[in-house]
Design a protein around this motif. Sequence first.
Motif, short mmCIF file in Angstrom:
data_model
loop_
_atom_site.label_atom_id
_atom_site.label_comp_id
_atom_site.label_asym_id
_atom_site.label_seq_id
_atom_site.Cartn_x
_atom_site.Cartn_y
_atom_site.Cartn_z
N GLU B 3 0.82 -1.20 0.00
CA GLU B 3 0.00 0.00 0.00
C GLU B 3 0.86 1.26 0.00
OE1 GLU B 3 -2.84 0.65 3.14
OE2 GLU B 3 -3.93 2.04 1.84
N SER B 4 1.86 1.27 0.88
CA SER B 4 2.70 2.45 0.95
C SER B 4 3.40 2.69 -0.39
CB SER B 4 3.73 2.28 2.07
OG SER B 4 4.66 3.32 2.05
N ALA B 5 3.83 1.62 -1.05
CA ALA B 5 4.53 1.77 -2.32
C ALA B 5 3.61 2.40 -3.36
CB ALA B 5 5.02 0.41 -2.81
N GLU B 6 2.38 1.94 -3.40
CA GLU B 6 1.44 2.44 -4.38
C GLU B 6 1.07 3.90 -4.08
OE1 GLU B 6 -2.54 0.44 -6.44
OE2 GLU B 6 -1.91 -0.12 -4.42
N ARG B 7 0.86 4.16 -2.82
CA ARG B 7 0.46 5.51 -2.43
C ARG B 7 1.55 6.54 -2.68
NH1 ARG B 7 -3.80 6.86 0.91
NH2 ARG B 7 -5.18 5.12 1.26
N THR B 8 2.81 6.17 -2.41
CA THR B 8 3.90 7.15 -2.49
C THR B 8 4.58 7.16 -3.85
OG1 THR B 8 5.49 5.58 -1.59
CG2 THR B 8 4.37 7.02 0.00
N ALA B 9 4.02 6.44 -4.82
CA ALA B 9 4.64 6.42 -6.15
C ALA B 9 4.63 7.81 -6.79
CB ALA B 9 3.90 5.42 -7.04
N THR B 10 3.66 8.60 -6.47
CA THR B 10 3.53 9.95 -7.01
C THR B 10 4.22 10.95 -6.08
OG1 THR B 10 1.34 9.29 -7.78
CG2 THR B 10 1.84 11.65 -7.79
N GLY B 24 -1.81 2.21 17.22
CA GLY B 24 -1.14 3.01 16.20
C GLY B 24 -1.69 2.70 14.82
N ASP B 25 -1.40 3.58 13.88
CA ASP B 25 -1.84 3.34 12.51
C ASP B 25 -0.95 4.14 11.55
OD1 ASP B 25 -3.26 2.24 10.46
OD2 ASP B 25 -5.16 3.19 10.96
N VAL B 26 -0.96 3.71 10.31
CA VAL B 26 -0.25 4.41 9.25
C VAL B 26 -1.23 5.33 8.55
CG1 VAL B 26 0.72 4.02 6.95
CG2 VAL B 26 1.52 2.66 8.88
N LEU B 27 -0.80 6.58 8.28
CA LEU B 27 -1.67 7.45 7.47
C LEU B 27 -0.85 8.08 6.35
CD1 LEU B 27 -0.91 10.57 8.31
CD2 LEU B 27 -2.51 10.16 10.15
N PHE B 28 -1.54 8.52 5.32
CA PHE B 28 -0.87 9.11 4.18
C PHE B 28 -1.24 10.58 4.08
CE2 PHE B 28 -1.36 4.62 3.44
CZ PHE B 28 -0.07 4.25 3.14
N ILE B 29 -0.21 11.41 3.87
CA ILE B 29 -0.43 12.84 3.65
C ILE B 29 -0.28 13.06 2.15
CG2 ILE B 29 0.32 15.18 4.18
CD1 ILE B 29 -0.19 14.00 6.80
N GLU B 30 -1.33 13.55 1.52
CA GLU B 30 -1.30 13.83 0.08
C GLU B 30 -1.26 15.33 -0.15
OE1 GLU B 30 -4.03 10.39 -1.95
OE2 GLU B 30 -5.07 12.12 -1.11
N ALA B 31 -0.31 15.76 -1.00
CA ALA B 31 -0.25 17.19 -1.35
C ALA B 31 -0.24 17.33 -2.85
CB ALA B 31 1.01 17.82 -0.76
N LEU B 139 5.49 2.60 16.26
CA LEU B 139 6.47 1.69 15.66
C LEU B 139 5.86 0.31 15.44
CD1 LEU B 139 8.31 4.06 16.04
CD2 LEU B 139 10.09 2.51 16.87
N LEU B 140 4.97 -0.09 16.35
CA LEU B 140 4.27 -1.36 16.12
C LEU B 140 3.45 -1.28 14.83
CD1 LEU B 140 3.03 -2.14 19.77
CD2 LEU B 140 4.68 -3.48 18.43
N ALA B 141 2.79 -0.14 14.63
CA ALA B 141 1.96 0.02 13.42
C ALA B 141 2.82 0.05 12.17
CB ALA B 141 1.13 1.30 13.52
N ALA B 142 3.98 0.70 12.24
CA ALA B 142 4.88 0.76 11.09
C ALA B 142 5.34 -0.65 10.71
CB ALA B 142 6.09 1.65 11.42
N HIS B 143 5.71 -1.41 11.73
CA HIS B 143 6.18 -2.78 11.52
C HIS B 143 5.07 -3.64 10.90
CE1 HIS B 143 8.79 -6.18 12.20
NE2 HIS B 143 7.88 -6.79 12.96
N ARG B 144 3.89 -3.54 11.48
CA ARG B 144 2.73 -4.29 11.01
C ARG B 144 2.41 -3.96 9.55
NH1 ARG B 144 -1.48 -1.81 13.68
NH2 ARG B 144 -0.29 -2.12 15.58
N ALA B 145 2.61 -2.69 9.18
CA ALA B 145 2.28 -2.25 7.81
C ALA B 145 3.40 -2.57 6.83
CB ALA B 145 2.01 -0.74 7.80
N GLY B 146 4.50 -3.18 7.32
CA GLY B 146 5.57 -3.58 6.41
C GLY B 146 6.58 -2.51 6.10
N LEU B 147 6.52 -1.37 6.81
CA LEU B 147 7.56 -0.36 6.63
C LEU B 147 8.85 -0.87 7.24
CD1 LEU B 147 5.49 2.79 7.65
CD2 LEU B 147 6.04 2.05 5.33
N THR B 148 10.00 -0.42 6.73
CA THR B 148 11.28 -0.91 7.27
C THR B 148 12.17 0.22 7.79
OG1 THR B 148 12.21 -0.84 5.04
CG2 THR B 148 11.29 -2.94 5.78
N GLU B 149 11.79 1.46 7.52
CA GLU B 149 12.58 2.60 8.00
C GLU B 149 11.62 3.59 8.68
OE1 GLU B 149 16.03 3.34 6.84
OE2 GLU B 149 16.17 1.44 5.75
N VAL B 150 11.97 4.01 9.88
CA VAL B 150 11.12 5.00 10.53
C VAL B 150 11.97 6.15 11.06
CG1 VAL B 150 9.31 3.37 11.18
CG2 VAL B 150 11.14 3.90 12.80
#
Lengths: 209, 209, 209, 209, 209, 209
Positions: B3-10, B24-31, B139-150
Amino acid sequence: TPESAERTATPGVATGLAVTGAGGDVLFIEATSMDGEPGLTLTGQLGDVMKESAHIALSYLRSHGRQLGLDPNALAGRRIHLHVPAGAVPKDGPSAGITMVTALASLASGRPVRPEFGMTGEVTLNGRVLPIGGVKQKLLAAHRAGLTEVIIPARNEPDLDDVPADVREGLTIHVLSDVADVLALALRPVEPTVGIDTGAPVEPALAGA
Amino acid sequence: TPESAERTATPGVATGLAVTGAGGDVLFIEATSMDGEPGLTLTGQLGDVMKESAHIALSYLRSHGRQLGLDPNALAGRRIHLHVPAGAVPKDGPSAGITMVTALASLASGRPVRPEFGMTGEVTLNGRVLPIGGVKQKLLAAHRAGLTEVIIPARNEPDLDDVPADVREGLTIHVLSDVADVLALALRPVEPTVGIDTGAPVEPALAGA
Amino acid sequence: TPESAERTATPGVATGLAVTGAGGDVLFIEATSMDGEPGLTLTGQLGDVMKESAHIALSYLRSHGRQLGLDPNALAGRRIHLHVPAGAVPKDGPSAGITMVTALASLASGRPVRPEFGMTGEVTLNGRVLPIGGVKQKLLAAHRAGLTEVIIPARNEPDLDDVPADVREGLTIHVLSDVADVLALALRPVEPTVGIDTGAPVEPALAGA
Amino acid sequence: TPESAERTATPGVATGLAVTGAGGDVLFIEATSMDGEPGLTLTGQLGDVMKESAHIALSYLRSHGRQLGLDPNALAGRRIHLHVPAGAVPKDGPSAGITMVTALASLASGRPVRPEFGMTGEVTLNGRVLPIGGVKQKLLAAHRAGLTEVIIPARNEPDLDDVPADVREGLTIHVLSDVADVLALALRPVEPTVGIDTGAPVEPALAGA
Amino acid sequence: TPESAERTATPGVATGLAVTGAGGDVLFIEATSMDGEPGLTLTGQLGDVMKESAHIALSYLRSHGRQLGLDPNALAGRRIHLHVPAGAVPKDGPSAGITMVTALASLASGRPVRPEFGMTGEVTLNGRVLPIGGVKQKLLAAHRAGLTEVIIPARNEPDLDDVPADVREGLTIHVLSDVADVLALALRPVEPTVGIDTGAPVEPALAGA
Amino acid sequence: TPESAERTATPGVATGLAVTGAGGDVLFIEATSMDGEPGLTLTGQLGDVMKESAHIALSYLRSHGRQLGLDPNALAGRRIHLHVPAGAVPKDGPSAGITMVTALASLASGRPVRPEFGMTGEVTLNGRVLPIGGVKQKLLAAHRAGLTEVIIPARNEPDLDDVPADVREGLTIHVLSDVADVLALALRPVEPTVGIDTGAPVEPALAGA
Ligand SMILES: [Ca+2]
Ligand SMILES: [Ca+2]
Ligand SMILES: [Ca+2]
Ligand SMILES: [Ca+2]
Ligand SMILES: [Ca+2]
Ligand SMILES: [Ca+2]
Ligand SMILES: [Ca+2]
Ligand SMILES: [Ca+2]
Ligand SMILES: [Ca+2]
Ligand SMILES: [Ca+2]
Ligand SMILES: [Ca+2]
Ligand SMILES: [Ca+2]
């Protein structure tokens, strides 16, 4: 103090003294400017009175700037943004007035604020410094934070009796009634000094990333 | 993460870390930006403090952009729209500050944000990164969402003691105090990469429909 | 009085008389102007009625200025800021009307207000002086503050019966019904006087700091 | 359906699916534009979240329009009015997002929306389609209203299990995650068709009255 | 009456009749204009309905002015300020409508309002005079204040039965349904009269002070 | 009816039908225009829904005016003021929509509305006429007020069963679904008729007063 030194290295930042629910504290007023619709953006969850203080500080400098030796265009025709971290903490009251004048004058002149200074005082539209509350807690906080010079309103001089002797000995206390005197005392000279970020363009941080 | 890859492609999208009622949760900021009345449109049911964060983020970039190597006109004279999905969920607090700076710097530079990065931290008008709450849940949410760098604020380093060992092992944790360092780390290089949408005009999707 | 003299040394400041929870008091109306978006900035925690008084005062001077001998451009096309210290004290009511007209006319003409004058009275859009309350407390406060000349509305003349004889003897009391007469009485001549700050540029306070 | 066909004959109208207190319902989003102060007029008693959806929809099209083959000037520099009848019924929520994008893209392109389509889905600033609630009621309402094609968010695919078999058989259900795909599917070709009002000037209805 | 004569000596002031908690009363509507951002400034603690009356009055004159023989530019492109003393007394209701039209028409034409006239009546956008309440109290107040001519709406004629005979004998009562007739009756001719301030520049009051 | 005839003699006024606490009633929508900041001024204590109706009516005419044979500039670039007397009575709801369109189209075309017509119906942005409530009370009120032609929405036709036979006999009832048909029916031809005020300049009422 290390934090104050780091925060005030850039022109546009001044160190204020505040009273919170848990005694006194040090706060930083950050000001910056940019092209755009002229006006004042205020952030940091400021209450009505504190927002008015920012407008008074800006009007004082815009109408008295020439007498103070400031570039009359530095604060006109630009968007000014004044922020008071931490962003989620509500803040109010008129006692940050002289700190706001100092931050804005620092921004306009390019002269950083001396890092060893903390200050508190209401300001009027003509630059008079009016008395505030909490002198004792504010000076304790300044001392605790490692500041060595503080500015308070002249009409608060009697409150110094309540400040513990060791704190008074650790601080040079300036009692002033005119914000022009605050600026003369708290702004560094214009000459860049070793180790101080002068705000000039440097190797862009992102250019080669 | 997919999801993060698709969202941040732009360019213009950054991945933040938030605390909700349910952990915790992951959110996306779109500009995004467009011609029109200069200013900032904010959507996503943002509270007062979070709206102020967006203004701080934009002012920081507009007044420090040149030092950061950003095109000074990319964020001036245009309408900026910053949105935080999901649209019906109220959101507040200052901890998305550095994520907002990153999304806007990505938009201004055309450099997408690295998809493996999540981040949290309040930002000041001069770009300092101030501490936030909920490091463990984030950090638990980041890990759960598959992120590797925080990225977290330097002053939150002590909170890492509370994070489970396996989560800490699965993440590269950057503790930073200057948002310029956040940008240097989280933005991709400008060179277009295979499979990455560079925002350039392509065969119009609707032209032959 | 020393305070009134210091405060009114600059054009744009007039001394008013107010009623507070604790009796009468003296207050200062400060006005200044600057380049920028034309309009009126009001600070000092003014209530609705007092804000309206400021608009009435400004409109009176802008539409009658030529008859009063004021430069028609002095109050037009500029940003006017009117402030009433102390900044944290809420204030309301129409009785500062003639003081506001006086402060703005002083600003527009460059003629300081005579420091020995205090005044109170509602003003209408055509410059009539309407009666107000609290004459006794206001005159006691004027006397206590060392003022020697006071202006009250003509329709308040009967209230003078309630003022103690020693206070009445210590004050010259002017009962007026037209604000043009207030201005003729309370503004100093244009000629600069020894010891009075004329607002002209002097050696800049910050230039050599 | 007759009503949907009549309503969507003009470019700028799209058919949405909503949940009301009494189950699902079909609603129409009407968009039009005119010369005047650029901006967005919103009517139909829309709540905060739904108003934000309209701004997101417009910003998406203004910043991605060129990629979509839309005339970049069709939605810029003009007043856009978006209305959701019935005018007295309060409406809220993000699920009309893709319908709003479709109505505005239809307006900008002059291509009417296909009358057999109904749709529901939140949209983000980059055009992603986010899941919504009430899929079952919405599809029942679409079927009841005689629509034959519906668009729902990809992440709502699991909700189709709850939809009665006869309803699913009567509908072609498109599950999509990119609003560009919604537009490619739901907008008619540009060629005018017999019986379709193309918006071109015709014999003025009032000229000879 | 002396007060009415003094108040209405200047063009732009008309005498209205109002109902207060303590019976009827006379009030004065003051209008003035100045260069600046075109629009309408309203003061005097006016409620919503009364503010709307002022907008209706101004629109009536701006769209019908030419038919009335008014200079079409007198009320356009200027800032109009309309004030209703006393400034601290809240006022509301539509019955000052024709008084507002009269004050503004007097301002636009330079013709003062006849001092012996008081009036009451709602006005519509096309200049019709609609009925109001409190005719008896208003006429008693007019009589008490020494007015000799009053204007009331035609549809209020039946209310005159309740007015005491001696009051009716002391007043010339005009019952009108078109505000153009109000203006024809209540405005003085343009020729300057002895003792009437014509608004022309005179010896400036402050020039030689 | 005499009142309706007098009210609608000027272009820009249309007769609507409303439901009040005391049954049905006739109301008049007055529209006028003037030079100035383009936009819509609304008075008459209109609620949110009714204000939105006015914006919908204006947008419909501005975007469909050319098809209707209206001068495209008549409603653009000018200030439009729409008022609904009586000024102190709060009014709300969407059912004045077609009456507002008719009043504005009459203003734009210079063609008065036929005085024997009353109407009710919600309007959409594309000119469809949506059903409303209170048909019975509204038709009773129209009959009572002496109107002879009424327009109701097509989807309200079933409500005519509840209207007393004598009222239905006294009225010609038009059931319509397109507001363009309302305009074709209710606006008079452009040719000036004997006894009708054409809005042309006449001998100024005040010039010789
Ligand atoms: Ca407050
Ligand atoms: Ca000084
Ligand atoms: Ca808040
Ligand atoms: Ca740095
Ligand atoms: Ca109030
Ligand atoms: Ca809401
Ligand atoms: Ca796609
Ligand atoms: Ca895509
Ligand atoms: Ca009200
Ligand atoms: Ca007439
Ligand atoms: Ca409402
Ligand atoms: Ca049609």
